[in-house]
Write a protein that holds these residues in place. Structure first.
Motif, mmCIF file in Angstrom:
data_model
loop_
_atom_site.group_PDB
_atom_site.id
_atom_site.type_symbol
_atom_site.label_atom_id
_atom_site.label_comp_id
_atom_site.label_asym_id
_atom_site.label_seq_id
_atom_site.Cartn_x
_atom_site.Cartn_y
_atom_site.Cartn_z
ATOM 1 N N ASN A 183 0.833 -1.209 0.000
ATOM 2 C CA ASN A 183 0.000 0.000 0.000
ATOM 3 C C ASN A 183 0.866 1.257 0.000
ATOM 4 N N GLN A 186 2.139 1.806 -3.451
ATOM 5 C CA GLN A 186 1.064 2.228 -4.338
ATOM 6 C C GLN A 186 0.769 3.712 -4.164
ATOM 7 N N VAL A 187 0.727 4.161 -2.906
ATOM 8 C CA VAL A 187 0.497 5.578 -2.630
ATOM 9 C C VAL A 187 1.646 6.414 -3.192
ATOM 10 N N GLY A 189 3.491 5.667 -5.718
ATOM 11 C CA GLY A 189 3.359 5.672 -7.164
ATOM 12 C C GLY A 189 2.281 6.620 -7.653
ATOM 13 N N ARG A 190 1.153 6.681 -6.923
ATOM 14 C CA ARG A 190 0.081 7.601 -7.319
ATOM 15 C C ARG A 190 0.540 9.050 -7.203
ATOM 16 N N SER A 191 1.312 9.342 -6.170
ATOM 17 C CA SER A 191 1.796 10.713 -6.003
ATOM 18 C C SER A 191 2.838 11.071 -7.058
ATOM 19 N N GLY A 193 3.010 9.622 -10.137
ATOM 20 C CA GLY A 193 2.466 9.543 -11.485
ATOM 21 C C GLY A 193 3.229 8.520 -12.309
ATOM 22 N N PRO A 194 2.698 8.212 -13.486
ATOM 23 C CA PRO A 194 3.353 7.204 -14.327
ATOM 24 C C PRO A 194 4.661 7.741 -14.905
ATOM 25 N N TRP A 196 5.101 3.980 -13.131
ATOM 26 C CA TRP A 196 5.366 3.407 -11.802
ATOM 27 C C TRP A 196 5.139 1.906 -11.917
ATOM 28 N N GLN A 197 6.190 1.223 -12.291
ATOM 29 C CA GLN A 197 6.110 -0.190 -12.613
ATOM 30 C C GLN A 197 6.767 -1.034 -11.522
ATOM 31 N N LYS A 201 8.920 0.056 -8.009
ATOM 32 C CA LYS A 201 8.589 -0.384 -6.649
ATOM 33 C C LYS A 201 9.782 -1.104 -6.015
#
Length: 214
Positions: A183, A186-187, A189-191, A193-194, A196-197, A201
Motif C-alpha cells: 500500500n 502504491q500511494v 506511485g500515485r503521487s 504519477g506514471p 510506476w512499474q 517499486k
C-alpha cells in the motif's frame, strides 16, 4: 557568505541524508531516491552505455566460444576480440555510472548517503573465465553494470548496500515500522504519477531498506 536559507538547506542536507535504490535491466537502470521518512525525492531511468553492445558476455562472448552459432543473430568473433569488447563496455559503463550519479546528486536537494544494488552472484575472476563458463556468461553483464554503479557510488562516499530481491520488500516494511509496504508503494506511485512499474517499486523498496540500515 551563505544566506540564512542556504544555511538551512545545507544543514538539512547534512542531517537527513537520502538513499537511492537501483533496479537494473541490461545496461539501463531505474533509480529511486527517498528521504529518511519515506518521501519520494527523485525517480529516473539511466543508460550506462550508448552505441555499444549491451550484453557482450552473453552474446559476443558466447559466440566466441561456439555457443549459439546456429542462431540467425549470431556472428563470428574471436575470443580476443570478445574480451576486448567486454573491457570497452565496462569502461563505458564506469563513465556512465559516474555521470549518472553526479547528475542525480546535483538534482536532489538532500545529501545522498547510500545506495542499494541487487546482490551479485560469485563469478570467476577473469573476463575470459566468465566467458567460458556458461552460467557465468548468463549473468556477467548484469553484474558488470551493478559493479559499475557500486564503484561510482563508493567514489562519491556513498555506502553501498547489496539487497536480496527475495527479502527487500520485507526489509522495507520493517524500515517503515511494519507498515503495509504494498500500500505504501502504491500511494508513492500515485503521487509520483506514471511510469510506476514493478522495477520502480523494487528500487523504492531497496532505497527504504538501505536508509534504515544506515
Amino acid at each position: 557568505m551563505l544566506s540564512v536559507e542556504e544555511e538551512r538547506v545545507a544543514k538539512a542536507r547534512m542531517q537527513h541524508p537520502a538513499a537511492v535504490g537501483v533496479a537494473e535491466h541490461g545496461n539501463s537502470a531505474v533509480l529511486v531516491t527517498v528521504a529518511p521518512d519515506g518521501d519520494l525525492l527523485d525517480r529516473r531511468r539511466i543508460d550506462l552505455t550508448r552505441g555499444l553492445p549491451t550484453h557482450p558476455y552473453h552474446h559476443e562472448g558466447s559466440w566466441a566460444v561456439g555457443r549459439y552459432l546456429n542462431s540467425p543473430w549470431a556472428r563470428e568473433i574471436s575470443l580476443a576480440d570478445a574480451v576486448a569488447l567486454v573491457e570497452r563496455v565496462r569502461d563505458s559503463a564506469s563513465r556512465g555510472a559516474h555521470e549518472s550519479l553526479e547528475a542525480l546528486a546535483a538534482a536532489v536537494p538532500v545529501r545522498i548517503a547510500s545506495i542499494a544494488i541487487r546482490v551479485c552472484p560469485p563469478l570467476p575472476a577473469t573476463t575470459q573465465e566468465r566467458i567460458a563458463d556458461t552460467r557465468a556468461a548468463n549473468v556477467a553483464d548484469s553484474v558488470m553494470y551493478r559493479e559499475s554503479l557500486a564503484a561510482a557510488a563508493e567514489a562519491r562516499g556513498w555506502s553501498v548496500h547489496w539487497y536480496d530481491h527475495e527479502r527487500v520488500f520485507h526489509d522495507a516494511a520493517a524500515a517503515l515500522g511494519g507498515k503495509d509496504i504494498d500500500n505504501f508503494l502504491q500511494v508513492m506511485g500515485r503521487s509520483a504519477g506514471p511510469p510506476w512499474q514493478a522495477r520502480h517499486k523494487l528500487a523504492a523498496a531497496a532505497a527504504l531498506a538501505a536508509g534504515a540500515r544506515r
